[in-house]
Design a protein around this motif. Structure first.
Motif, PDB file in Angstrom:
ATOM      1  N   VAL A 153       0.867  -1.174   0.000  1.00  0.00           N
ATOM      2  CA  VAL A 153       0.000   0.000   0.000  1.00  0.00           C
ATOM      3  C   VAL A 153       0.909   1.230   0.000  1.00  0.00           C
ATOM      4  CG1 VAL A 153      -0.233  -0.164   2.530  1.00  0.00           C
ATOM      5  CG2 VAL A 153      -1.809   1.283   1.227  1.00  0.00           C
ATOM      6  N   LEU A 154       0.824   2.023  -1.046  1.00  0.00           N
ATOM      7  CA  LEU A 154       1.683   3.192  -1.207  1.00  0.00           C
ATOM      8  C   LEU A 154       0.904   4.436  -0.810  1.00  0.00           C
ATOM      9  CD1 LEU A 154       4.354   4.430  -2.234  1.00  0.00           C
ATOM     10  CD2 LEU A 154       3.333   4.501  -4.513  1.00  0.00           C
ATOM     11  N   SER A 155       1.240   5.005   0.342  1.00  0.00           N
ATOM     12  CA  SER A 155       0.530   6.193   0.825  1.00  0.00           C
ATOM     13  C   SER A 155       1.319   6.842   1.950  1.00  0.00           C
ATOM     14  CB  SER A 155      -0.869   5.817   1.328  1.00  0.00           C
ATOM     15  OG  SER A 155      -1.520   6.951   1.861  1.00  0.00           O
ATOM     16  N   SER A 156       1.294   8.171   1.992  1.00  0.00           N
ATOM     17  CA  SER A 156       1.916   8.917   3.087  1.00  0.00           C
ATOM     18  C   SER A 156       0.906   9.246   4.172  1.00  0.00           C
ATOM     19  CB  SER A 156       2.535  10.217   2.543  1.00  0.00           C
ATOM     20  OG  SER A 156       1.524  11.023   1.940  1.00  0.00           O
TER      21      SER A 156
ATOM     22  N   HIS B  75      -3.770   7.301   7.994  1.00  0.00           N
ATOM     23  CA  HIS B  75      -5.167   6.880   8.066  1.00  0.00           C
ATOM     24  C   HIS B  75      -5.560   6.003   6.871  1.00  0.00           C
ATOM     25  CE1 HIS B  75      -5.795   9.423  11.514  1.00  0.00           C
ATOM     26  NE2 HIS B  75      -5.337  10.465  10.849  1.00  0.00           N
ATOM     27  N   THR B  76      -4.700   5.927   5.880  1.00  0.00           N
ATOM     28  CA  THR B  76      -4.887   4.993   4.770  1.00  0.00           C
ATOM     29  C   THR B  76      -4.112   3.704   5.023  1.00  0.00           C
ATOM     30  OG1 THR B  76      -5.204   6.772   3.159  1.00  0.00           O
ATOM     31  CG2 THR B  76      -4.524   4.631   2.287  1.00  0.00           C
ATOM     32  N   VAL B  77      -2.895   3.825   5.513  1.00  0.00           N
ATOM     33  CA  VAL B  77      -2.032   2.657   5.719  1.00  0.00           C
ATOM     34  C   VAL B  77      -2.539   1.784   6.855  1.00  0.00           C
ATOM     35  CG1 VAL B  77       0.304   1.901   6.316  1.00  0.00           C
ATOM     36  CG2 VAL B  77      -0.017   3.864   4.790  1.00  0.00           C
ATOM     37  N   LYS B  78      -2.904   2.397   7.990  1.00  0.00           N
ATOM     38  CA  LYS B  78      -3.324   1.599   9.148  1.00  0.00           C
ATOM     39  C   LYS B  78      -4.541   0.727   8.847  1.00  0.00           C
ATOM     40  CE  LYS B  78      -4.562   1.994  14.051  1.00  0.00           C
ATOM     41  NZ  LYS B  78      -3.518   1.063  14.524  1.00  0.00           N
ATOM     42  N   PRO B  79      -5.630   1.261   8.257  1.00  0.00           N
ATOM     43  CA  PRO B  79      -6.785   0.395   7.959  1.00  0.00           C
ATOM     44  C   PRO B  79      -6.476  -0.703   6.952  1.00  0.00           C
ATOM     45  CG  PRO B  79      -7.411   2.715   7.876  1.00  0.00           C
ATOM     46  CD  PRO B  79      -5.918   2.667   7.941  1.00  0.00           C
ATOM     47  N   TRP B  80      -5.478  -0.483   6.088  1.00  0.00           N
ATOM     48  CA  TRP B  80      -5.131  -1.493   5.083  1.00  0.00           C
ATOM     49  C   TRP B  80      -4.736  -2.809   5.736  1.00  0.00           C
ATOM     50  CZ3 TRP B  80      -0.790  -4.325   3.841  1.00  0.00           C
ATOM     51  CH2 TRP B  80      -0.801  -4.966   2.600  1.00  0.00           C
TER      52      TRP B  80
ATOM     53  N   PRO C 149       0.646   0.019  15.215  1.00  0.00           N
ATOM     54  CA  PRO C 149       0.560   1.474  15.307  1.00  0.00           C
ATOM     55  C   PRO C 149       1.239   2.114  14.103  1.00  0.00           C
ATOM     56  CG  PRO C 149       2.249   0.646  16.803  1.00  0.00           C
ATOM     57  CD  PRO C 149       1.568  -0.556  16.212  1.00  0.00           C
ATOM     58  N   VAL C 150       0.555   3.026  13.447  1.00  0.00           N
ATOM     59  CA  VAL C 150       1.093   3.685  12.246  1.00  0.00           C
ATOM     60  C   VAL C 150       1.095   5.184  12.490  1.00  0.00           C
ATOM     61  CG1 VAL C 150       0.858   4.035   9.760  1.00  0.00           C
ATOM     62  CG2 VAL C 150       0.146   1.850  10.792  1.00  0.00           C
ATOM     63  N   VAL C 151       2.275   5.790  12.420  1.00  0.00           N
ATOM     64  CA  VAL C 151       2.394   7.235  12.630  1.00  0.00           C
ATOM     65  C   VAL C 151       3.121   7.853  11.444  1.00  0.00           C
ATOM     66  CG1 VAL C 151       2.409   6.998  15.143  1.00  0.00           C
ATOM     67  CG2 VAL C 151       4.575   7.014  13.900  1.00  0.00           C
ATOM     68  N   ASP C 152       2.916   9.127  11.238  1.00  0.00           N
ATOM     69  CA  ASP C 152       3.612   9.860  10.181  1.00  0.00           C
ATOM     70  C   ASP C 152       4.603  10.801  10.830  1.00  0.00           C
ATOM     71  OD1 ASP C 152       4.488  11.090   7.940  1.00  0.00           O
ATOM     72  OD2 ASP C 152       2.649  12.207   7.537  1.00  0.00           O
ATOM     73  N   LEU C 153       5.857  10.609  10.519  1.00  0.00           N
ATOM     74  CA  LEU C 153       6.908  11.443  11.112  1.00  0.00           C
ATOM     75  C   LEU C 153       7.468  12.432  10.092  1.00  0.00           C
ATOM     76  CD1 LEU C 153       8.881   8.801  13.231  1.00  0.00           C
ATOM     77  CD2 LEU C 153       7.082  10.357  13.987  1.00  0.00           C
TER      78      LEU C 153
ATOM     79  N   VAL D 296       6.041   6.293   3.831  1.00  0.00           N
ATOM     80  CA  VAL D 296       5.980   5.952   2.408  1.00  0.00           C
ATOM     81  C   VAL D 296       4.838   4.974   2.131  1.00  0.00           C
ATOM     82  CG1 VAL D 296       7.230   4.891   0.483  1.00  0.00           C
ATOM     83  CG2 VAL D 296       8.445   6.374   2.096  1.00  0.00           C
ATOM     84  N   GLY D 297       4.608   4.051   3.046  1.00  0.00           N
ATOM     85  CA  GLY D 297       3.554   3.054   2.856  1.00  0.00           C
ATOM     86  C   GLY D 297       3.788   1.868   3.761  1.00  0.00           C
ATOM     87  N   GLY D 298       3.239   0.729   3.392  1.00  0.00           N
ATOM     88  CA  GLY D 298       3.380  -0.475   4.202  1.00  0.00           C
ATOM     89  C   GLY D 298       3.219  -1.715   3.357  1.00  0.00           C
ATOM     90  N   ARG D 299       3.535  -2.854   3.935  1.00  0.00           N
ATOM     91  CA  ARG D 299       3.381  -4.135   3.237  1.00  0.00           C
ATOM     92  C   ARG D 299       3.300  -5.246   4.277  1.00  0.00           C
ATOM     93  NH1 ARG D 299       8.787  -3.212   3.194  1.00  0.00           N
ATOM     94  NH2 ARG D 299      10.057  -4.929   4.008  1.00  0.00           N
ATOM     95  N   LEU D 300       2.856  -6.406   3.836  1.00  0.00           N
ATOM     96  CA  LEU D 300       2.929  -7.609   4.650  1.00  0.00           C
ATOM     97  C   LEU D 300       4.294  -8.247   4.453  1.00  0.00           C
ATOM     98  CD1 LEU D 300      -0.533  -9.316   4.023  1.00  0.00           C
ATOM     99  CD2 LEU D 300       0.202  -8.059   6.055  1.00  0.00           C
TER     100      LEU D 300
END
Length: 258
Positions: A144-147, A150-155, A165-169, A177-181
């Motif tokens: 999931v590509l997103s800064s 609130h988009t990355v955490k629900p993914w 926990p997902v925070v933007d620093l 930048v995003g997240g992955r499994l």
């Protein structure tokens, strides 16, 4: 050894992955598995994890070299237990082999008791570095590509049995930048990706196995810096080629905001 020309399902593929990795399969099965791994991300992840384990176990850091004083004490014990040592013959040496084997087992057990958990941390550290390196390959960095946190955490919600926990620093100079499994410590984990100039930081998150918080543990593997800690039931591993001071700054930001 294996039947040829038969379609292989995921379970069969995974049963054959060790033979595939070691080049022990016939050509037909080898090609079938190779094609399956290109199309099946689940089996490909299992295969990559197996390769990471093989690489980790090949690491010299897993081999225990007995200190010189321990070696001397063992030799002294053997001499005292058999006064005829000085007149040893080939027959005596053969009788000594079972005693040495038993002694080796005792030494290994002592090492494991003296260093509880260290082997597991070493193994996980090598897995984390392998995952980080693999993420640098084209199209492997993010699912999931997103800064937007609130988009990355629900993914992750429907994909993991925990909520990372997902925070933007971005305000601290470490934009999300995003997240992955990913897969580490024998389980699926969340990998959160952050940037710092041209550097990539992977933050791996998964539930802790113990109840206690663990302070920052710093290590290095293959030119990458790692910091890991546990807090509030979660274990965190941060890895990057970023210099250690800036990686510590990143970790501080995560700990202050997570």
């Amino acid at each position: 050894m294996f039947e040829k020309g038969i379609a292989l399902n995921c379970q069969t593929i995974q049963d054959l992955l060790n033979g595939y990795a070691d080049g022990e399969l016939d050509l037909v099965n080898h090609l079938q598995i190779e094609e399956h791994l290109r199309d099946c991300s689940s089996c490909a992840l299992v295969y990559e994890n197996q390769k990471a384990l093989k690489s980790a176990f090949a690491d010299d850091s897993f081999y225990f070299q007995a200190p010189a004083d321990l070696q001397n004490r063992i030799r002294q014990m053997l001499r005292e237990s058999n006064p005829e040592t000085s007149r040893a013959t080939g027959k005596w040496r053969w009788r000594l082999i079972p005693a040495l084997a038993a002694l080796a087992v005792i030494v290994v057990l002592i090492v494991l008791l003296i260093r509880p958990g260290s082997t597991n941390d070493e193994l996980v550290a090598n897995e984390i570095v392998s995952d980080h390196i693999r993420s640098m390959m084209p199209n492997h960095l993010t699912d999931v590509l997103s800064s937007d946190n609130h988009t990355v955490k629900p993914w992750f919600n429907s994909k993991l049995d925990f909520a990372p926990p997902v925070v933007d620093l971005a305000a601290n100079g470490f934009p999300l930048v995003g997240g992955r499994l990913d897969y580490a410590a024998s389980r699926p984990v969340a990998a959160l990706v952050f940037g710092r100039r041209q550097h990539v930081i992977n933050l791996f998150v998964f539930p802790s196995t113990g109840n206690s918080d663990i302070a920052n543990q710093i290590s290095a593997r293959q030119g990458y810096n790692l910091i890991h800690w546990s807090k509030a039931g979660m274990t965190f591993w941060a890895v990057s080629d970023l210099n250690l001071n800036e990686l510590q700054e990143f970790v501080q930001g995560i700990q202050n905001n997570a």
